[in-house]
Design a protein around this motif. Sequence first.
Motif, mmCIF file in Angstrom:
data_model
loop_
_atom_site.group_PDB
_atom_site.id
_atom_site.type_symbol
_atom_site.label_atom_id
_atom_site.label_comp_id
_atom_site.label_asym_id
_atom_site.label_seq_id
_atom_site.Cartn_x
_atom_site.Cartn_y
_atom_site.Cartn_z
ATOM 1 N N LYS A 143 37.681 32.014 43.476
ATOM 2 C CA LYS A 143 38.216 33.291 43.967
ATOM 3 C C LYS A 143 37.770 33.481 45.409
ATOM 4 O O LYS A 143 36.616 33.219 45.742
ATOM 5 C CB LYS A 143 37.729 34.454 43.110
ATOM 6 C CG LYS A 143 38.494 35.746 43.371
ATOM 7 C CD LYS A 143 38.047 36.865 42.474
ATOM 8 C CE LYS A 143 38.948 38.091 42.570
ATOM 9 N NZ LYS A 143 39.302 38.472 43.952
ATOM 10 N N LYS A 165 35.742 28.543 37.905
ATOM 11 C CA LYS A 165 36.380 29.734 38.471
ATOM 12 C C LYS A 165 36.389 29.657 40.002
ATOM 13 O O LYS A 165 35.388 29.311 40.627
ATOM 14 C CB LYS A 165 35.639 30.983 38.020
ATOM 15 C CG LYS A 165 36.302 32.290 38.474
ATOM 16 C CD LYS A 165 35.445 33.498 38.131
ATOM 17 C CE LYS A 165 35.363 33.723 36.642
ATOM 18 N NZ LYS A 165 34.674 35.010 36.316
ATOM 19 N N TRP A 180 45.054 36.409 36.791
ATOM 20 C CA TRP A 180 44.370 35.123 36.615
ATOM 21 C C TRP A 180 45.403 33.997 36.578
ATOM 22 O O TRP A 180 46.424 34.102 35.885
ATOM 23 C CB TRP A 180 43.565 35.100 35.313
ATOM 24 C CG TRP A 180 42.264 35.870 35.381
ATOM 25 C CD1 TRP A 180 42.061 37.109 35.917
ATOM 26 C CD2 TRP A 180 40.999 35.440 34.870
ATOM 27 N NE1 TRP A 180 40.749 37.480 35.773
ATOM 28 C CE2 TRP A 180 40.066 36.485 35.131
ATOM 29 C CE3 TRP A 180 40.566 34.291 34.215
ATOM 30 C CZ2 TRP A 180 38.735 36.393 34.765
ATOM 31 C CZ3 TRP A 180 39.231 34.209 33.841
ATOM 32 C CH2 TRP A 180 38.317 35.234 34.122
ATOM 33 N N THR A 210 42.100 35.409 40.539
ATOM 34 C CA THR A 210 41.093 34.504 39.997
ATOM 35 C C THR A 210 41.796 33.252 39.488
ATOM 36 O O THR A 210 42.788 33.339 38.769
ATOM 37 C CB THR A 210 40.337 35.176 38.835
ATOM 38 O OG1 THR A 210 39.637 36.318 39.352
ATOM 39 C CG2 THR A 210 39.334 34.221 38.198
#
Length: 491
Positions: free
Chosen positions: A335, A333, A451, A341
């Motif tokens: 961010k 992930k 996302w 994200t």
Amino acid sequence: MKIDDLLTTLNIEMMIDKNIKNMGIKGIADNSNDVEIGFVFVAIKGYQVDGHDYIADAIQKGATLVIGEQQIQDIDVPYIKVENSRKVLGIISKQFYNNPSKDKLMIGITGTNGKTTTSYLIKHIVEACGKTCGLIGTIQNMINGKPIPSFQTTPSALMVNKLLTESKDDVVIMEVSSHGLSQHRVEGIEFDIAVFTNLYHEHLDYHHSMEEYFQAKLLLFDHLKPNGKAVINTDNEWGNRLAELLRQRDIPTFSVGEAEKNEVQLKDFAVDLSILYAKEEGKSIEVVIPIPGIHNMYNTMMAYLSTRILPIPQETIREAIQSFTGVDGRFEKYKQGNSPTVIVDYAHTPDAIFHCIASAKTFGAKHIFHVFGFRGNRDTTKRPQMLSLTAKYSDQYFLTFDDLNSISENEMEKTLHELNRKFGNTNKGNIVPDWTLAIQKAIEMANEGDWVIITGKGHENYQQSFELQTPSDKETVQYILNQLAEEKITN
């Protein structure tokens, strides 16, 4: 070791001079570049290179004996014709290196998805107990705590035996691919525990059918030691069938799944997938899932059960799992500030893509932007399902170039447009040939709360040049997010 010892191992009687039979062997090679004086050279016909074409080179470099599949005459050293060079390579490697797997606690992991994450989880748990753990797999090999580059998920039997001989590790974990099994790359390797994660549509360009693919995976369990055990995910239809077959063979089989019959029964999980509630021996347990995703819940529990039967105490395993930080290129992930994200994942099958998107929805993604591509000359039968899935569940998707291999750019771009018309959604689908620009466009279109999921490459470096000239998805994402952050500061 003498040449005669190898001939005995192969159960082959050859009319070879006694003096030659008594010659010492200094090594084995399946690549003529590795041959030295006193080596045995095993000629293997590969998909791009045929080792038989390099026999003269091997002899010139000092090969004492040559083994191959073709009928060859008039060479200056003894030649043994065999039915399967790959299998013979495993047999003689085991003999030459004195069967190193017999003295190791060996764990082999096979399955379409989850091999790498499960292997790293098991390694982490084992090391938390103060044991040393080697690893042979997709991202890298790790022997005696030192990383060694990995060029195949499962290396040749010769390389595996070399690595095991060098290893002083208490435990060695191997990712075992279906290609590796069908090509005898684990010939002669013996496992204490064999793990099956799942089986989904993949590699049918090689195996031709799911049944053939399953039979290749099944071969791993022929390599169990006499007291070996199997660990199976029975929430996969192929895993359920496998568990039944193994129990019919009287192989001790331990399973994970939702059914009550499983040794670890999966009951429920927290809304954010962070905690799994399960039962073991009738008692309720809670296990923290260290990395997001439904698929990682299964990977975690496969690692949990595999280490329970080593045996390692339940509480030790649970504590170790909580401190696991993940695997390079597996649902990573990214961010920054109020950016969307971004997820980088190796997913390259319909099932794996579905779980990535489903996990993002579970975590509350407002909109999902999916970036992926297809590799040239690779399994084309899975493409319609992959495209249909993303067309159904993502809000926008970006079809792009993966490794083209021998396919031209024009041909691949034409293929992407045709597939999108037939199986996709032209209102959602965007064809962006350059992989890095596809990522850039997806991130720029997405807002905070959305996302962006990038699947297919994971930890791998790019095999061709792209516009942004970054080496991998990780660097591409970081570069784009940094650029966006600088633009916002400037504005």
